[in-house]
Motif scaffolding. Structure first.
Motif, PDB file in Angstrom:
ATOM      1  N   LYS A 288      39.981   2.411   0.258  1.00 13.99           N
ATOM      2  CA  LYS A 288      39.441   1.049   0.228  1.00 13.99           C
ATOM      3  C   LYS A 288      40.271   0.059   1.037  1.00 13.99           C
ATOM      4  O   LYS A 288      39.779  -1.009   1.398  1.00 13.99           O
ATOM      5  CB  LYS A 288      39.341   0.554  -1.222  1.00 13.99           C
ATOM      6  N   LEU A 289      41.520   0.401   1.313  1.00 12.26           N
ATOM      7  CA  LEU A 289      42.434  -0.582   1.878  1.00 12.26           C
ATOM      8  C   LEU A 289      42.042  -1.018   3.288  1.00 12.26           C
ATOM      9  O   LEU A 289      42.177  -2.197   3.639  1.00 12.26           O
ATOM     10  CB  LEU A 289      43.861  -0.032   1.869  1.00 12.26           C
ATOM     11  N   MET A 292      39.375  -3.570   3.030  1.00 11.50           N
ATOM     12  CA  MET A 292      39.935  -4.809   2.495  1.00 11.50           C
ATOM     13  C   MET A 292      40.669  -5.588   3.579  1.00 11.50           C
ATOM     14  O   MET A 292      40.522  -6.808   3.694  1.00 11.50           O
ATOM     15  CB  MET A 292      40.876  -4.499   1.332  1.00 11.50           C
ATOM     16  N   GLU A 295      38.054  -7.084   6.053  1.00 15.74           N
ATOM     17  CA  GLU A 295      37.355  -8.247   5.497  1.00 15.74           C
ATOM     18  C   GLU A 295      38.276  -9.457   5.396  1.00 15.74           C
ATOM     19  O   GLU A 295      37.869 -10.591   5.704  1.00 15.74           O
ATOM     20  CB  GLU A 295      36.776  -7.896   4.129  1.00 15.74           C
ATOM     21  N   TRP A 296      39.518  -9.245   4.974  1.00 19.23           N
ATOM     22  CA  TRP A 296      40.471 -10.358   4.905  1.00 19.23           C
ATOM     23  C   TRP A 296      40.702 -10.940   6.295  1.00 19.23           C
ATOM     24  O   TRP A 296      40.682 -12.159   6.485  1.00 19.23           O
ATOM     25  CB  TRP A 296      41.798  -9.873   4.311  1.00 19.23           C
TER      26      TRP A 296
END
Length: 305
Positions: A288-289, A292, A295-296
């Motif tokens: 998932k990282l 993440m 998106e960040w």
């Protein structure tokens, strides 16, 4: 690739346009100078000061007088500067075959960028991510040309394994991110981890572009030689007998720029020279990282795109 010799092993680069960040000194400058010997159509490089670019330009012209070499001033820790530089580059170019995100800082004291981000993350990841996103339309257009081979190369470090818990502390990136013992190295490791993960995400999201990350090895450039005594010992002692000269430090970059596409795994991380790494950590295996981080980064860069 044992015995790598750039003069023989880097192929003819006729027609290619190549952009390298951080080309005013060290590995970046050496890469620019070697690349021009292989007849690209144009080499551009970035740095913070035009005066510092003069030596690279002079050496490149001596090596290959007929190859255009252009300096673009940019401060990667300042997103307004990155946007302006990207717009300048886009105004000059009709194609871009290779983007090498090489510039960076290492183990500097705690601080924040002009935009309020932890300074390593701002310089090593966020500034490069903005440059990539601004140039992606040109990179994609080039990838549609017959016979093209478009690449994004992220220069990271084996220090990417030295990250804070979880890999990236998203809730602390808009601060100095004060950390306990070895804080400056953990912040640096986090930014280099971001480089590696971001290259992997680029490969997944833009499959026509070959995106990868690499370490040049531990190289005796100013990033290392200008460290304080304690930090210098931390670098030198574990790497006795394996330290690389600045010239040797260019070899993995040159391999990743010029090696046949079929020999490179998109999204992978390479050690010198051309060795596919199996290095991993719990954070690097987190499925998932990468999403993440993507998106960040997209959210933080939105106003600059």
């Amino acid at each position: 690739m044992p015995g790598f010799d750039p003069k023989k092993d880097v192929p003819d680069l006729t027609g290619k346009v190549i952009l390298i960040t951080g080309g005013t000194a060290g590995v970046g400058a050496g890469t620019v100078i070697e690349l021009v010997r292989h007849k690209p159509a144009h080499v551009l490089f970035t740095g913070r000061k035009a005066k510092s670019a003069e030596a690279t330009i002079a050496s490149a012209r001596e090596a290959a007088p007929d190859v255009p070499v252009t300096f673009v001033e940019v401060d990667l820790a300042n997103l307004a500067s990155v946007k302006a530089a990207a717009d300048k580059i886009l105004a000059q170019l009709s194609r871009l075959d290779v983007l090498v995100c090489n510039a960076g800082i290492m183990a500097v004291p705690a601080g924040v960028s002009a935009d309020g981000y932890e300074i390593h993350l701002a310089t090593n990841h966020l500034g490069h991510a903005l440059l990539v996103h601004k140039l992606l339309p040109l990179l994609q257009a080039t990838s549609d040309l017959e016979g093209s081979d478009v690449r994004i190369v992220m220069v990271t470090s084996a220090a990417w394994a030295m990250t804070p818990k979880g890999g990236i502390q998203f809730d602390r990136l808009k601060s100095q991110q004060d950390l306990p013992v070895l804080g400056r190295w953990i912040r640096y490791g986090q930014s280099k981890f971001a480089n590696m993960v971001y290259a992997r995400e680029l490969a997944a999201r833009y499959p026509k572009i070959l995106s990868l990350s690499l370490t040049p090895g531990v190289v005796t450039t100013g990033l290392v030689t200008n460290l304080g005594l304690v930090d210098k010992a931390m670098v030198y002692l574990p790497n006795i007998g394996t330290m690389k000269t600045p010239e040797e430090g260019t070899h993995n970059l040159l391999w990743c720029i010029g090696a046949p596409r079929e020999k490179i795994k998109s999204g992978a991380y390479y050690e010198p020279v051309g060795d596919l790494s199996n290095m991993s950590t719990k954070a690097s295996k987190d499925p998932k990282l990468g999403g993440m981080l993507w998106e960040w980064t997209e959210a933080e860069l939105k106003q600059w795109l």
